[in-house]
Design an enzyme around this catalytic site. Structure first.
Site, PDB file in Angstrom:
ATOM      1  N   CYS A  16      43.187  27.092  24.918  1.00 36.63           N
ATOM      2  CA  CYS A  16      42.484  25.804  24.993  1.00 36.63           C
ATOM      3  C   CYS A  16      41.055  26.003  25.473  1.00 36.63           C
ATOM      4  CB  CYS A  16      43.234  24.857  25.915  1.00 36.63           C
ATOM      5  SG  CYS A  16      42.424  23.265  26.099  1.00 36.63           S
ATOM      6  N   CYS A  33      39.779  23.304  27.817  1.00 35.06           N
ATOM      7  CA  CYS A  33      40.251  23.435  29.204  1.00 35.06           C
ATOM      8  C   CYS A  33      39.535  24.573  29.929  1.00 35.06           C
ATOM      9  CB  CYS A  33      41.748  23.744  29.257  1.00 35.06           C
ATOM     10  SG  CYS A  33      42.753  22.874  28.083  1.00 35.06           S
ATOM     11  N   ASP A  34      39.392  25.697  29.284  1.00 40.91           N
ATOM     12  CA  ASP A  34      39.001  26.921  29.991  1.00 40.91           C
ATOM     13  C   ASP A  34      37.636  27.492  29.608  1.00 40.91           C
ATOM     14  OD1 ASP A  34      41.441  26.841  31.298  1.00 40.91           O
ATOM     15  OD2 ASP A  34      42.465  27.970  29.743  1.00 40.91           O
TER      16      ASP A  34
END
Ligand code: NDP
Length: 309
Positions: free
Chosen positions: A133, A136-137
């Site tokens: 992701c 997300c990261d």
């Protein structure tokens, strides 16, 4: 007979638990194979509103759980093996542990699972540089090189997004043609920060405690190559966790549960869905939580209209 059963313990499931428990529906939540859901597999969460400091994915899900239990959500650590659904209800749920549940309303929040290559180093370095992701990261890789594996729209989207942070993005694709739509492919191909390794597969991700690089093998000439990187993003697609509902509920061709309009209503009366199992577009913790809230409100109103005691 239960009033309301929720299957799934990610942001959608627990949020449905919080709302429905506060509405005094005495919900039962079946936690499933990965209690806490996908977030427990990532490291820090920086984009969940209300947390100005990074929060561990596991800790965030523990907080969701605690909050839903505080209002009386009953949590069952078991897995659903099959269901019998009907418009007349009640809905029947078979658990791996042997028990059967009968419930008036059902919220499905079983999530989706990223597709992984399945190599040993992916598991070993999970959340230590291995991610599925970029949203997300990605921000953890400021001025650092990263690789993205895959040749579809997700891979292009992730690669383009990652150029905001990373010093360099290398896309590794097993063929010499992208599966992605032309517009996405063109954007990635013309982005000066993105380079491509064609006809290549990942043999291994190197590094002991964090990702240091990937060893690639060219499928046409067998030549191996090491690419230095700090982040490894699998972008091989997602699979909704909806196998047990196949043939019972309307779904799209990939298996995402179809919802009626803006609601959480599925094609069966009294059965609602929320989160990634019904959303292949946004797939964020906060959107899943929002969908869980909607499903709890829909279920509450449906129970009120159909089963007022
Ligand atoms: P896709 O299935 O389209 O692509 C998966 C990619 O991963 C393919 O390039 C595939 O290679 C590769 N792959 C799969 N398994 C392996 C493996 N074991 N080893 C190496 N490579 C592998 O999934 P996406 O998530 O990209 O897209 C899913 C759907 O969502 C699509 O319809 C897409 O258009 C849509 N989408 C749209 C977006 C947008 O419009 N903004 C953004 C993201 C997704 P190969 O090509 O060789 O099969």
């Amino acid at each position: 007979m239960d009033n309301l059963t929720i299957i799934g313990s990610g942001p959608a499931g627990f949020t449905a638990g919080i709302y429905s428990a506060r509405a005094l529906l005495n919900p039962l939540l079946v936690a499933g194979t990965l209690p806490g859901g996908q977030l427990t597999q990532t490291s820090d969460i920086e984009n969940y509103p209300g947390f100005p400091e990074p929060e561990g994915g596991f800790d965030l899900m523990m907080a969701f759980q605690k909050q839903s239990e505080r209002f009386g959500t009953r949590i069952l650590y078991d897995t659903v093996t099959s269901v019998k659904l009907s418009n007349e209800g009640p809905q029947e749920i078979q658990l791996a542990g042997g028990d059967k549940i009968q419930t008036l309303a059902l919220i499905i929040a079983t999530g989706a699972s990223p597709v992984w290559l399945g190599i040993e180093s992916e598991k070993r370095l999970m959340a230590k540089g291995v991610s599925a992701c970029a949203t997300c990261d990605g921000a953890f890789y400021r001025n650092l090189p990263v690789v993205v594996i895959g040749g579809g729209d997700t891979a292009m989207e992730e690669a383009i997004f990652l150029t905001r942070f990373a010093s360099k993005v290398t896309v590794v694709h097993r063929r010499d043609q992208l599966r992605a739509s032309k517009i996405m492919a063109d954007r990635a191909l013309h982005n000066p920060k993105i380079s491509f390794e064609w006809d290549s597969v990942v043999e291994e991700i190197t590094g002991q405690n964090e990702v240091e690089g990937v060893i690639l093998r060219n499928l046409k000439n067998g030549v191996k190559k090491n690419i230095e990187c700090k982040g490894y993003f699998a972008a091989l697609g997602h699979k909704p966790n909806t196998e047990i509902f196949k043939g019972l509920l309307d779904m799209d061709e990939v298996g995402y549960i179809s919802l009626k309009g803006q609601s959480s209503y599925t094609s069966i009366e009294g059965v609602f869905a929320a989160g990634d199992c019904a959303d292949h577009v946004y797939r964020q913790a906060v959107t899943a939580a929002g969908m869980g809230c909607k499903a709890a409100i829909d279920a509450e109103r449906w129970l009120e209209s159909k089963h007022k005691t």
